[in-house]
Every structure is written in structure tokens, then in C-alpha cells.
Design an enzyme around this catalytic site. Structure first.
Site, PDB file in Angstrom:
ATOM      1  N   GLY A 135       0.775  -1.188  -0.224  1.00 22.22           N
ATOM      2  CA  GLY A 135      -0.068   0.001   0.056  1.00 22.22           C
ATOM      3  C   GLY A 135       0.962   1.221  -0.097  1.00 22.22           C
ATOM      4  N   CYS A 136       0.213   2.270  -0.088  1.00 22.13           N
ATOM      5  CA  CYS A 136       0.973   3.534  -0.576  1.00 22.13           C
ATOM      6  C   CYS A 136       1.469   4.139   0.928  1.00 22.13           C
ATOM      7  CB  CYS A 136       0.216   4.622  -0.965  1.00 22.13           C
ATOM      8  SG  CYS A 136      -1.530   5.016  -0.314  1.00 22.13           S
TER       9      CYS A 136
END
Length: 326
Positions: A135-136
Site C-alpha cells: 500500500g501507499c
């Protein structure tokens, strides 16, 4: 067969879920990639529609109509919860996959799937049939923490405090009232308050796999900008460091996408680039030695599509930096 942008000696790849922000970014990177060609791009709600990406027309097809058997490699940018079945379908057709959803990440029950923090997992990524793209927020946070954990510098049992601010593309492409211009502009607010954000599962699982005896408190914030993440991370040390950034300079040496700065990073330093930019400074006027670590990324590039392409480059035996803006 839904092929376009095909060129001799390029590897045809498909993108599932290509109409979202990460999916469009993937298509853009693939269209400009020297070793890949975009064979198909799916978007159920926009099937038949033509998107203009990097000056080229991309026609979306329904996911059910994707010619999975026609490509050796697939990127899945489908929504969380919907991606896993299509990863399985792509594998059944013989394709290798990078999955950008949270479905296969650490903490999801799929611990055998390599977690694609590329620079930290190259050997596993290289031979994998499926890679879970991080994920970011975890990308910005875990790259900043790993050198400290590996060097054994963090105080055991201490709490890591993280405050991260992200542009609105991190919230996805689906229309939401709270993401309207009038709601976001000239405002700044926290969400997922109380240590409830879904990215915590993969961060906790990864820290545990690294053998870290640490608690993690994570509070994300929404910035009135399109893209970028800036994470402010406070850590307690076993002992003071003579040089606050030395551990990252050593760990990131010779890594083209991992950068260290003596100055606090800004979003303008990283947007549209496949990099993690880290800085650190010792905290003053506290009883125990501690650091503030600042980490900046573009949430759509190193935090999503760029890292996915980087993982694909490794899996396919291409130059790891190919097609990626540094």
C-alpha cells in the site's frame, strides 16, 4: 484480440481495473515502457469507453472479457476484496501477477505471497508467480523504518508514532461527497483516527516478520492536493546517533529509487517520481534519545503503479529501472 500499442520484442501485459487512479497510472507507465506493451485494460463500469492516456487511445473491456490466456503477465488494480479471484484466474491461465489490492498482503492470511517492497525483497520477487504490491502509506513508512530495525537501533517495546498526509487520489476514484473540491479545498483533516486504518495490518505483520518488538500508532490525514504522501515518524532509540541520517545513507547506497536528504523532504521533490525520499533529525528536549524521520513518496508511483512496474521488471528479468521516472 484487444491488442494495441504492441511492438515486436515487447512483452504483452494486461491491466485489470484500469480506470482507477492507480490503474490509469499503470497504463501510462506501460505505454511508455521500453520492454512492455499494453495488451488489454479492463473497466467494467466503462467497458467500451476510450480513455486518452499519454496521447494514446486505450479502449476498456469488461473484466470477464479480458483475454488472460493471451498475456504472460497481468497487473491487478481491482478494488480490495475483488482482486483475489482474478489473480487466481490469471494464474490459472498461466500468467504471473502483481496485485495492487490489499487482498494478498501481509496480515491478510496469505503470508506465502511475497510482499513487494522491491528493494527489500528482490530475491523472492524475482522467482514469484504472484507478488503483493504494498500500500501507499506502508511504502512511505516501512522503507523509512527498515534500516532502523535491521540495525537494531530502536528501543524494544517502544511505540512508533506516525502521522501521514496524503493527496486525495489516495482515497480512490469512486465519487464521494467528502472528496468534492469544496469539501477538500482549504482544509486539512485526519481520518482513520484511533489506530483503525486498514493499512495497519500489513505494517504490523511486516514489522513482526522483521522481528521488531514495537507498537505502531498511525494517523492518516487528507491533504488538499492531488498526489503525494509525507509521513512524519517518531521513533525512540536505544542510544543517540552521532549522524541522524547515516543509517539510511548506508542502507540506500546504490539504490536508484531510495534517496536520503539532509533537508526535510517536500511533496514537490517526489511527485511523478518512483522514489522514496527520507530525512531524519534528532529530537531535542526529550528524556530518551529519539528521531523524527520524514518520508515522502508519490502515492500513485512508488506507492502503487511505479512499484508494481518495478516488481514486474524484476520478475520478468528486465532492467529494474526500465520505464520508471526517477
Amino acid at each position: 484480440m484487444y491488442y494495441y500499442a504492441f511492438a515486436v520484442n515487447k512483452i504483452p501485459v494486461g491491466v485489470l481495473g484500469a480506470s482507477g487512479y492507480a490503474g490509469r497510472e499503470l497504463c501510462a507507465l506501460i505505454l511508455d515502457h521500453p520492454g512492455l506493451s499494453l495488451a488489454f485494460a479492463t473497466a467494467n463500469d466503462q467497458r467500451g469507453a476510450v480513455a486518452r492516456i499519454r496521447g494514446r487511445d486505450v479502449r476498456y473491456v469488461a473484466t470477464d472479457d479480458a483475454p488472460l490466456s493471451a498475456v504472460p503477465f497481468v497487473f491487478s488494480a481491482l478494488p480490495h476484496g475483488a482482486s483475489r479471484q482474478w489473480v487466481t484466474a490469471a494464474r490459472d491461465h498461466g500468467a504471473r501477477v502483481v496485485d495492487l489490492s490489499s487482498d494478498l498482503r501481509p496480515g491478510s492470511g496469505c503470508e506465502d505471497v511475497p510482499y513487494g517492497l522491491t528493494e527489500l525483497a528482490r530475491d523472492r520477487v524475482r522467482t514469484a508467480d504472484v507478488v503483493a504490491n504494498p500500500g501507499c502509506y506502508p511504502t512511505s513508512i516501512l522503507f523509512a523504518l527498515e534500516p532502523l530495525v535491521s540495525a537494531g537501533l530502536l528501543s524494544p517495546g517502544s511505540t512508533i508514532h506516525v502521522s501521514s498526509a496524503s493527496g486525495v487520489t489516495g482515497a480512490g476514484h469512486s465519487p464521494k461527497r467528502e472528496l468534492l473540491f469544496a469539501e477538500v479545498s482549504e482544509d486539512f483533516r485526519a481520518y482513520g483516527v484511533g489506530n483503525t486504518h486498514r493499512h495497519l495490518a500489513e505494517m504490523r505483520a511486516t514489522l513482526s516478520a522483521w522481528g521488531a518488538d514495537l507498537d505502531l500508532v498511525f494517523t492518516p490525514h487528507l491533504l488538499p492536493v492531488a498526489r503525494g504522501i509525507l509521513s512524519t515518524i517518531t521513533v525512540e532509540l536505544k542510544a543517540p546517533l552521532a549522524d541522524a541520517t547515516s543509517v539510511w545513507r548506508e542502507a540506500f547506497a546504490d539504490e536508484p529509487f531510495l534517496e536520503v536528504s539532509q533537508e526535510p523532504p517536500a511533496l514537490r521533490d517526489v511527485v511523478h517520481r518512483n522514489v522514496v525520499l527520507v530525512s531524519a533529525v534528532a529530537l531535542q528536549s526529550v528524556r530518551r534519545p529519539a528521531l523524527v524521520v520524514l518520508s515522502a513518496i508519490d502515492n500513485l508511483v512508488k506507492g502503487a503503479a511505479g512499484q508494481a512496474v518495478q516488481n514486474a521488471n524484476v520478475m520478468l528479468g528486465l532492467d529494474e529501472t526500465a520505464g520508471l521516472p526517477s
